[in-house]
Scaffold this motif. Sequence first.
Motif, PDB file in Angstrom:
ATOM      1  N   GLY A   1       0.827  -1.198   0.000  1.00  0.00           N
ATOM      2  CA  GLY A   1       0.000   0.000   0.000  1.00  0.00           C
ATOM      3  C   GLY A   1       0.863   1.251   0.000  1.00  0.00           C
ATOM      4  N   ASP A   2       0.304   2.366  -0.454  1.00  0.00           N
ATOM      5  CA  ASP A   2       1.072   3.608  -0.560  1.00  0.00           C
ATOM      6  C   ASP A   2       1.563   4.115   0.784  1.00  0.00           C
ATOM      7  OD1 ASP A   2      -1.021   6.212   0.094  1.00  0.00           O
ATOM      8  OD2 ASP A   2      -1.901   4.248  -0.239  1.00  0.00           O
ATOM      9  N   ARG A   3       0.925   3.697   1.867  1.00  0.00           N
ATOM     10  CA  ARG A   3       1.309   4.206   3.185  1.00  0.00           C
ATOM     11  C   ARG A   3       2.702   3.753   3.626  1.00  0.00           C
ATOM     12  NH1 ARG A   3      -3.513   5.354   7.277  1.00  0.00           N
ATOM     13  NH2 ARG A   3      -4.791   6.547   5.839  1.00  0.00           N
ATOM     14  N   VAL A   4       3.210   2.691   3.021  1.00  0.00           N
ATOM     15  CA  VAL A   4       4.533   2.224   3.436  1.00  0.00           C
ATOM     16  C   VAL A   4       5.632   3.215   3.076  1.00  0.00           C
ATOM     17  CG1 VAL A   4       3.840  -0.190   3.262  1.00  0.00           C
ATOM     18  CG2 VAL A   4       4.975   0.893   1.325  1.00  0.00           C
ATOM     19  N   VAL A   5       5.332   4.156   2.182  1.00  0.00           N
ATOM     20  CA  VAL A   5       6.342   5.158   1.825  1.00  0.00           C
ATOM     21  C   VAL A   5       5.935   6.566   2.262  1.00  0.00           C
ATOM     22  CG1 VAL A   5       7.310   3.863  -0.103  1.00  0.00           C
ATOM     23  CG2 VAL A   5       5.364   5.364  -0.508  1.00  0.00           C
ATOM     24  N   THR A   6       4.776   6.684   2.922  1.00  0.00           N
ATOM     25  CA  THR A   6       4.330   8.007   3.377  1.00  0.00           C
ATOM     26  C   THR A   6       4.221   8.111   4.897  1.00  0.00           C
ATOM     27  OG1 THR A   6       2.016   7.345   3.052  1.00  0.00           O
ATOM     28  CG2 THR A   6       3.083   8.524   1.239  1.00  0.00           C
ATOM     29  N   ASP A   7       3.912   6.994   5.569  1.00  0.00           N
ATOM     30  CA  ASP A   7       3.785   7.012   7.025  1.00  0.00           C
ATOM     31  C   ASP A   7       5.181   6.947   7.655  1.00  0.00           C
ATOM     32  OD1 ASP A   7       3.494   5.977   9.787  1.00  0.00           O
ATOM     33  OD2 ASP A   7       1.371   5.865   9.271  1.00  0.00           O
ATOM     34  N   PRO A   8       5.539   7.913   8.521  1.00  0.00           N
ATOM     35  CA  PRO A   8       6.886   7.949   9.117  1.00  0.00           C
ATOM     36  C   PRO A   8       7.267   6.668   9.866  1.00  0.00           C
ATOM     37  CG  PRO A   8       5.722  10.004   9.538  1.00  0.00           C
ATOM     38  CD  PRO A   8       4.720   9.054   8.953  1.00  0.00           C
ATOM     39  N   LEU A   9       6.286   5.993  10.488  1.00  0.00           N
ATOM     40  CA  LEU A   9       6.576   4.769  11.219  1.00  0.00           C
ATOM     41  C   LEU A   9       6.813   3.593  10.271  1.00  0.00           C
ATOM     42  CD1 LEU A   9       6.796   3.273  13.941  1.00  0.00           C
ATOM     43  CD2 LEU A   9       4.346   2.819  13.776  1.00  0.00           C
ATOM     44  N   CYS A  10       6.074   3.588   9.160  1.00  0.00           N
ATOM     45  CA  CYS A  10       6.170   2.467   8.220  1.00  0.00           C
ATOM     46  C   CYS A  10       7.389   2.558   7.306  1.00  0.00           C
ATOM     47  CB  CYS A  10       4.915   2.416   7.351  1.00  0.00           C
ATOM     48  SG  CYS A  10       3.390   2.301   8.284  1.00  0.00           S
ATOM     49  N   LYS A  11       7.807   3.759   7.018  1.00  0.00           N
ATOM     50  CA  LYS A  11       8.863   3.988   6.036  1.00  0.00           C
ATOM     51  C   LYS A  11      10.145   3.189   6.298  1.00  0.00           C
ATOM     52  CE  LYS A  11       9.782   8.027   3.212  1.00  0.00           C
ATOM     53  NZ  LYS A  11       9.953   9.483   3.175  1.00  0.00           N
ATOM     54  N   PRO A  12      10.658   3.166   7.537  1.00  0.00           N
ATOM     55  CA  PRO A  12      11.898   2.420   7.768  1.00  0.00           C
ATOM     56  C   PRO A  12      11.814   0.943   7.399  1.00  0.00           C
ATOM     57  CG  PRO A  12      11.417   3.849   9.629  1.00  0.00           C
ATOM     58  CD  PRO A  12      10.215   3.868   8.749  1.00  0.00           C
ATOM     59  N   PHE A  13      10.621   0.346   7.514  1.00  0.00           N
ATOM     60  CA  PHE A  13      10.455  -1.066   7.178  1.00  0.00           C
ATOM     61  C   PHE A  13      10.473  -1.282   5.663  1.00  0.00           C
ATOM     62  CE2 PHE A  13       8.458  -0.722  11.367  1.00  0.00           C
ATOM     63  CZ  PHE A  13       9.099  -1.757  12.035  1.00  0.00           C
ATOM     64  N   SER A  14      10.273  -0.215   4.894  1.00  0.00           N
ATOM     65  CA  SER A  14      10.223  -0.317   3.440  1.00  0.00           C
ATOM     66  C   SER A  14      11.559  -0.002   2.777  1.00  0.00           C
ATOM     67  CB  SER A  14       9.169   0.654   2.888  1.00  0.00           C
ATOM     68  OG  SER A  14       7.921   0.437   3.503  1.00  0.00           O
ATOM     69  N   MET A  15      12.440   0.658   3.507  1.00  0.00           N
ATOM     70  CA  MET A  15      13.717   1.066   2.921  1.00  0.00           C
ATOM     71  C   MET A  15      14.547  -0.163   2.568  1.00  0.00           C
ATOM     72  SD  MET A  15      14.608   4.260   5.475  1.00  0.00           S
ATOM     73  CE  MET A  15      16.128   4.697   4.637  1.00  0.00           C
ATOM     74  N   GLY A  16      15.098  -0.150   1.365  1.00  0.00           N
ATOM     75  CA  GLY A  16      15.916  -1.267   0.918  1.00  0.00           C
ATOM     76  C   GLY A  16      15.127  -2.422   0.355  1.00  0.00           C
ATOM     77  N   ARG A  17      13.800  -2.302   0.267  1.00  0.00           N
ATOM     78  CA  ARG A  17      12.959  -3.366  -0.298  1.00  0.00           C
ATOM     79  C   ARG A  17      12.527  -3.009  -1.711  1.00  0.00           C
ATOM     80  NH1 ARG A  17      14.674  -6.875   3.197  1.00  0.00           N
ATOM     81  NH2 ARG A  17      14.510  -6.064   5.312  1.00  0.00           N
ATOM     82  N   ASN A  18      12.293  -4.037  -2.507  1.00  0.00           N
ATOM     83  CA  ASN A  18      11.750  -3.837  -3.854  1.00  0.00           C
ATOM     84  C   ASN A  18      10.233  -3.744  -3.729  1.00  0.00           C
ATOM     85  OD1 ASN A  18      14.384  -4.282  -5.020  1.00  0.00           O
ATOM     86  ND2 ASN A  18      14.065  -6.465  -4.660  1.00  0.00           N
ATOM     87  N   LEU A  19       9.676  -2.587  -4.052  1.00  0.00           N
ATOM     88  CA  LEU A  19       8.251  -2.350  -3.830  1.00  0.00           C
ATOM     89  C   LEU A  19       7.523  -1.992  -5.124  1.00  0.00           C
ATOM     90  CD1 LEU A  19       8.365  -0.062  -0.650  1.00  0.00           C
ATOM     91  CD2 LEU A  19       7.955  -2.523  -0.700  1.00  0.00           C
ATOM     92  N   ILE A  20       6.308  -2.486  -5.238  1.00  0.00           N
ATOM     93  CA  ILE A  20       5.342  -1.977  -6.210  1.00  0.00           C
ATOM     94  C   ILE A  20       4.186  -1.453  -5.371  1.00  0.00           C
ATOM     95  CG2 ILE A  20       3.719  -2.542  -8.048  1.00  0.00           C
ATOM     96  CD1 ILE A  20       5.634  -4.665  -9.012  1.00  0.00           C
ATOM     97  N   CYS A  21       4.000  -0.140  -5.363  1.00  0.00           N
ATOM     98  CA  CYS A  21       3.004   0.469  -4.479  1.00  0.00           C
ATOM     99  C   CYS A  21       1.650   0.616  -5.169  1.00  0.00           C
ATOM    100  CB  CYS A  21       3.496   1.833  -3.994  1.00  0.00           C
ATOM    101  SG  CYS A  21       4.861   1.713  -2.823  1.00  0.00           S
ATOM    102  N   VAL A  22       0.611   0.321  -4.422  1.00  0.00           N
ATOM    103  CA  VAL A  22      -0.759   0.486  -4.908  1.00  0.00           C
ATOM    104  C   VAL A  22      -1.563   1.239  -3.857  1.00  0.00           C
ATOM    105  CG1 VAL A  22      -0.725  -1.595  -6.331  1.00  0.00           C
ATOM    106  CG2 VAL A  22      -1.463  -1.740  -3.952  1.00  0.00           C
ATOM    107  N   TYR A  23      -2.613   1.886  -4.296  1.00  0.00           N
ATOM    108  CA  TYR A  23      -3.521   2.563  -3.372  1.00  0.00           C
ATOM    109  C   TYR A  23      -4.602   1.577  -2.936  1.00  0.00           C
ATOM    110  CZ  TYR A  23      -1.377   7.036  -4.470  1.00  0.00           C
ATOM    111  OH  TYR A  23      -0.486   8.074  -4.610  1.00  0.00           O
ATOM    112  N   SER A  24      -4.735   1.397  -1.629  1.00  0.00           N
ATOM    113  CA  SER A  24      -5.682   0.439  -1.083  1.00  0.00           C
ATOM    114  C   SER A  24      -7.114   0.859  -1.372  1.00  0.00           C
ATOM    115  CB  SER A  24      -5.470   0.320   0.427  1.00  0.00           C
ATOM    116  OG  SER A  24      -6.534  -0.386   1.029  1.00  0.00           O
ATOM    117  N   LYS A  25      -7.960  -0.143  -1.609  1.00  0.00           N
ATOM    118  CA  LYS A  25      -9.391   0.135  -1.801  1.00  0.00           C
ATOM    119  C   LYS A  25      -9.987   0.755  -0.538  1.00  0.00           C
ATOM    120  CE  LYS A  25     -10.618  -4.580  -0.414  1.00  0.00           C
ATOM    121  NZ  LYS A  25     -11.225  -5.854  -0.844  1.00  0.00           N
TER     122      LYS A  25
END
Length: 223
Positions: free
Chosen positions: A33-57
């Motif tokens: 979901g797009d929040r993994v790169v916008t939420d300050p708490l979630c962002k560190p868990f996404s760094m260094g990962r290969n991501l395809i981001c989508v907007y959740s329904k």
Amino acid sequence: MSNHQSEADPAIIALLLEKTNPHIAENLTYVAGDRVVTDPLCKPFSMGRNLICVYSKNHMLDVPELVEMKRKANTRSLKEMALLLRGGSRIVWIAPSGGRDRPEPHTGECGQRRLAEHSGPPGHIYPMAILCYDIMPPPAQVEKEIGERRVISFHGTGLSPAPEFSFSEISAACGSPEEAKEEYTGALYNSVTEQYKVLKSTIHGKRGLEASIPSVSLSQLWN
């Protein structure tokens, strides 16, 4: 095809694989979901990962004027995933439920089979269960605002992949395409549920490897 417990899932998967299969974790692509790169708490868990981001329904209609932009972004992400699969030798992690696990059970349509079938190189779909909910559980209710209040703790975790599911084999035993889709989706869901119950018995029930059953054999490879 996996359940989804929290934004820590990619980090947990990497930690559980680093002893025996570090190359898998390094090359996994996560549909997130797009929040993994916008939420300050979630962002560190996404760094260094290969991501395809989508907007959740769940958040598609939060801001009406952004709905069209989100839909176009999701279309681009779908095309990007199709290109990845056409290239072959890729592993993509997808949570069909479209959101994180919460106390109430829920399921999601399994539309990713079509991508695998039309990718060119042979596609393979494996059900997988992950248990790491208590490390960073999501809020009980879906929240629109960025900046959820979270509690992080130390807890046991587990990962359980199952053998590949073949849609063609299930389809051959069904009377219609619609029946085949229902059977296939149900079989995937039941597999993930069965594996999750074993992981829950292992960790929450404190049974350890004794919780293994004939179809779900557990190990602790770093011991």
